[in-house]
Structure formats: structure tokens, C-alpha cells
Design a protein around this motif. Structure first.
Motif: not given
Lengths: 115, 114
Positions: B44-66
Motif C-alpha cells: 500500500l502507498q499513501l495517497l493523502l492524510k487528514y489530521f486537522s485543519g483544512d478539510t480539503l486535502v491534496q495528495g499525490i497523483k492528483g488526488f484530493e479528499a474532503e
């Protein structure tokens, strides 16, 4: 830099044999995790080491499963008297942070097939 | 105990189309949220993570999550899918207040049509 490596990548064992799976974590990572991944499923936690201490082994499915990390780096997962239900991919992951709740860096896994 | 659900086992999209993979979690306190990708025969490779702060997070390879607390969701998106994005995607949830737990979803398999 070098990532997490695992060996062997593939292992076929006859039922009843013992197997040993090796994990080389990223150098300096304090935390090391073992997971079992069945086909079409997510990783299921087996055990967690912080340095050489095994802090959690609650996920080991039976006393046939044993893991060690004697010097706080390389780890070995041993399965005794393998059964068909042990067939799965065994993933190792490491992390520079203490604890299970941070991001983890995964190896490619060892696919174990018990015949 | 915390849990994570990925409602879609398999999704097929055409190359160039947009993508949204769903993830719902169950936990009473602030979660740490992750998306990982697994290509065949790989870890498994990490794309993105959310801990706190801005609820829209950007990751690698053009992915984002909210992160949407009100919906207990952390959906993964990509505006234009490439054939190389075909893989298995896993959502994971850790506990901010408990460093001894991390749960993975069962995964969503993404197929990309040419």
C-alpha cells in the motif's frame, strides 16, 4: 531511499509445515506492523512493535503465529503447523512515529499459499 | 470501537472521467484519516492524510479528499482518471486520542476503461 522489503515474495507450504517471513523496515523507523490480507479484503492487523518491544499482539489469530524483532530493526513472522486458512498475503509496514495511528510505509508483501 | 466502510466494492470509470470513491467511518472522537492505493502485487502507498485543519486535502497523483464531519465521510476524488490509476484503494481511520488503533476498509477496486 530504500523502502520496506519483504522476503520471500512468494511461499508455498504444505499443510503442517512451519514458515518464516522476513521484513526489513526502513532504516530508523521505530514502529513495525504485520498485517494479514485475504483476497479482496483490506489489511487486518496482526501485531505491532515499537523498537524491539512487541506492544500489541492482539491480532495474531492463534498461538501458531509468532513474531519477533530482537534488535529493533528486522522482524520475522513465524507460522507453525500451517493450515489452509493461513493462505493470504502478509504485509509488513514501518513508521518513524510511535503508535499505530499515523501513516505507515508498506512492503510488497509475502503471498503464502498452503496446500 | 472505530470502523471504516467503503460502500463500493468495484467501480469502473472511463479514462478522462472524474472519480469519487466513498469512505465512511464510525468514531466518537476526532479521527485521523488516510487513503492508500495498492497496485497488483504491491504494498500500500499513501495517497493523502487528514489530521486537522483544512478539510480539503491534496495528495499525490492528483488526488484530493474532503473530510465532512457531519457526514462522517472522507471521500477521495480525482477530476480526470488515467489508465494507470487502476488499482485497489483503501481508506483507513486512526484515533487521534488512541495511538493503539488503526482500521482499514475492505477496499474499492477501480477499473479504468480506455
Amino acid at each position: 531511499g530504500a523502502g520496506v522489503s519483504q522476503s520471500p515474495r512468494y511461499k508455498v507450504a504444505k499443510r503442517g509445515q512451519d514458515v518464516a517471513l522476513r521484513c526489513d523496515p526502513i532504516s530508523g523507523h521505530v514502529s513495525l506492523f504485520w498485517y494479514q490480507q485475504a483476497l479482496g479484503q483490506g489489511p487486518e492487523f496482526l501485531t505491532y512493535f515499537q523498537n524491539e518491544a512487541q506492544l500489541d499482539k492482539s491480532g495474531l489469530p492463534s498461538d501458531r503465529f509468532f513474531a519477533e524483532r530482537p534488535e529493533g530493526s528486522v522482524s520475522t513472522l513465524k507460522i507453525q503447523r500451517t493450515q489452509q486458512e493461513d493462505s493470504a498475503v502478509y504485509l509488513c509496514a514501518s513508521s518513524p512515529w510511535a503508535g499505530r495511528n499515523y501513516e505507515q510505509y508498506f512492503g510488497p508483501g509475502t503471498r503464502l499459499t498452503v496446500t | 470501537a472505530q470502523s471504516v466502510t467503503q460502500p463500493d466494492i468495484h467501480i469502473t470509470v472511463s479514462e478522462g472521467a472524474s472519480l469519487e470513491l466513498r469512505c465512511n467511518y464510525s468514531y466518537g472522537a476526532t479521527p485521523y484519516l488516510f487513503w492508500y492505493v495498492q497496485s497488483p502485487g504491491q504494498g500500500l502507498q499513501l495517497l493523502l492524510k487528514y489530521f486537522s485543519g483544512d478539510t480539503l486535502v491534496q495528495g499525490i497523483k492528483g488526488f484530493e479528499a474532503e473530510f465532512k464531519r457531519s457526514q462522517s465521510s472522507f471521500n477521495l476524488r480525482k477530476p480526470s482518471v488515467h489508465w494507470s490509476d487502476a488499482a485497489e484503494y483503501f481508506c483507513a481511520v486512526g484515533a487521534a486520542s488512541n495511538n493503539n488503533d488503526m482500521r482499514f476498509g475492505a477496499g474499492t477496486r477501480l477499473t479504468v476503461k480506455p
